[in-house]
Enzyme design. Structure first.
Site, PDB file in Angstrom:
ATOM      1  N   CYS A 124       2.937   9.514  -0.962  1.00 11.28           N
ATOM      2  CA  CYS A 124       2.709   8.209  -1.594  1.00 11.28           C
ATOM      3  C   CYS A 124       1.403   7.750  -1.251  1.00 11.28           C
ATOM      4  O   CYS A 124       1.287   6.419  -1.825  1.00 11.28           O
ATOM      5  CB  CYS A 124       4.084   7.596  -1.099  1.00 11.28           C
ATOM      6  SG  CYS A 124       5.789   8.365  -1.510  1.00 11.28           S
ATOM      7  N   HIS A 276       2.146   1.213  -2.520  1.00 13.07           N
ATOM      8  CA  HIS A 276       3.050   1.855  -2.924  1.00 13.07           C
ATOM      9  C   HIS A 276       4.351   1.327  -3.474  1.00 13.07           C
ATOM     10  O   HIS A 276       4.900   0.755  -2.604  1.00 13.07           O
ATOM     11  CB  HIS A 276       3.321   2.869  -2.335  1.00 13.07           C
ATOM     12  CG  HIS A 276       4.915   3.962  -2.380  1.00 13.07           C
ATOM     13  ND1 HIS A 276       4.754   4.048  -3.403  1.00 13.07           N
ATOM     14  CD2 HIS A 276       5.490   4.226  -1.535  1.00 13.07           C
ATOM     15  CE1 HIS A 276       5.867   4.914  -3.758  1.00 13.07           C
ATOM     16  NE2 HIS A 276       5.812   5.604  -2.268  1.00 13.07           N
ATOM     17  N   ASN A 307       9.996   4.798  -7.514  1.00  6.89           N
ATOM     18  CA  ASN A 307       9.521   5.046  -6.941  1.00  6.89           C
ATOM     19  C   ASN A 307       8.395   6.729  -7.440  1.00  6.89           C
ATOM     20  O   ASN A 307       9.628   7.316  -7.606  1.00  6.89           O
ATOM     21  CB  ASN A 307      10.339   5.563  -5.199  1.00  6.89           C
ATOM     22  CG  ASN A 307       8.477   5.940  -4.453  1.00  6.89           C
ATOM     23  OD1 ASN A 307       7.824   6.468  -4.797  1.00  6.89           O
ATOM     24  ND2 ASN A 307       9.657   5.778  -3.272  1.00  6.89           N
TER      25      ASN A 307
END
Length: 351
Positions: A124, A276, A307
């Site tokens: 990420c 993120h 996500n």
């Protein structure tokens, strides 16, 4: 005899992001479609994560397809073609072939050959890692334009019955073109890792273990091992949610402040915050702890996209710019954090 001095390319004063493009999975999957296997509800998912839907790609649509789509969008916005690129960097953990690199395949597809191309595995934080490297490549004077892509097809890596992370995940790609600038548009990156916490976000088993199962190796010698092997499926992701939450909340505010200081700025100078897209609760906690201005614009792409790991920061930036919430010239702080555990933060001027 005096040794000759090596020649270097004339350095460039600075670099900046010239354009940001994106491509999301074509299918919007609402919470109600996934709650059965995890014995949950739309209300629980929204309260815990802020996610209403997640974007997922068609089964036949590959991680390369997503990357190429985002790359072409960014190139068009920058007024460039693949032939103008001096390097292609791709951050991903869902290109499941060890070699060749996804970057080399994408570079060829968009006409960037023979630009150097390589993959980055930093989960990420991968996009921010890529921006840091692109900034250095451009400022060194050796390369004029660098394509950085964060791309994931996380739907290839999920267990529908997993309540730790799979229900969060979406598919997409975000791409940025980094080029020269008379003044710095990308500040120094604050980045790092902590492998002692590697088990906080992990793959359930190695691809080698999966291959052995597929090849039908001899049965394990004990019933316990046999049961373990029989339970094996394609490797998927898991996380220790509370551990990750505590790590992010306790560590990332300081990383963010250090990144702002490295840019020679104050927190109050930041116009846009692009974290993120891990979890809306994490974003809200970071906002409180870092203490931005009251009118800060915040990336919240997770609500509709989910996500998307390495793709989440550029996709959030792309949405803010496209929808007019953020504007060219705004000063943004972007910060990525995830499996490894790894992290990276930098201040950038938006294109």
């Amino acid at each position: 005899m005096t040794k000759p001095t090596l020649a270097l390319a004339p350095p460039v004063a600075g670099s900046r992001i010239l354009a940001i493009g994106g491509m999301r999975g074509q299918n919007l999957v609402p919470n109600d479609d996934i709650v059965g296997p995890i014995n949950s509800s739309d209300e629980w998912i929204q309260q815990r994560t802020g996610i209403r839907t997640r974007a997922r790609a068609h089964a036949e649509f590959t991680v390369k397809d997503l990357a190429v789509g985002a790359a072409r969008d960014a190139l068009a916005k920058a007024g460039l073609t693949g032939a103008d690129l001096g390097a292609v960097l791709i951050s991903t953990v869902t290109h499941f072939e060890q070699t060749p690199s996804l970057a080399a395949l994408v570079a060829d597809e968009i006409g960037a050959t023979p630009a150097p191309a390589y993959d980055i595995s930093a989960a990420c934080a991968g996009y921010a890692y890529g921006i840091a490297q692109a900034d250095a490549l451009v400022r060194s004077g050796g390369i004029e334009h660098v394509l950085v892509i964060g791309v994931e097809k996380m739907s290839d890596f999920i267990d529908p019955s997993d309540r730790t992370i799979s229900f969060l995940l979406g598919d997409g790609a975000g791409a940025a073109i980094v080029g020269p600038s008379d003044t710095p548009g990308i500040a120094p990156t604050v980045w790092g890792s902590n492998g002692s916490k590697a088990d906080a976000i992990y793959q359930t088993r190695s691809w080698l273990d999966y291959r052995r199962l597929e090849m039908g190796e001899p049965e394990p010698e004990t019933p316990e091992l046999a049961e373990e092997v029989s339970a094996m499926t394609t490797p998927t992701l898991r996380q220790q949610g509370p551990t990750v939450f505590k790590w992010v909340i306790s560590s990332m505010p300081d990383v963010a402040r250090r990144a702002v200081a490295a840019a020679g700025l104050e927190i109050t100078d930041i116009d846009v915050f692009i974290p993120h897209q891990a979890n809306m609760r994490i974003t809200d906690q970071l906002l409180k702890l870092i203490k931005f201005r009251g009118d800060i614009v915040v990336g919240r792409d997770i609500a509709d996209t989910g996500n998307t790991s390495a793709a989440s920061i550029p996709l959030a930036a792309e949405r803010l710019l496209r929808e007019g919430q953020a504007h060219s010239g705004d000063i943004a702080l972007q910060i990525g954090f995830g499996a490894g555990l790894v992290y990276a933060a930098q201040v950038v001027v938006l294109p």
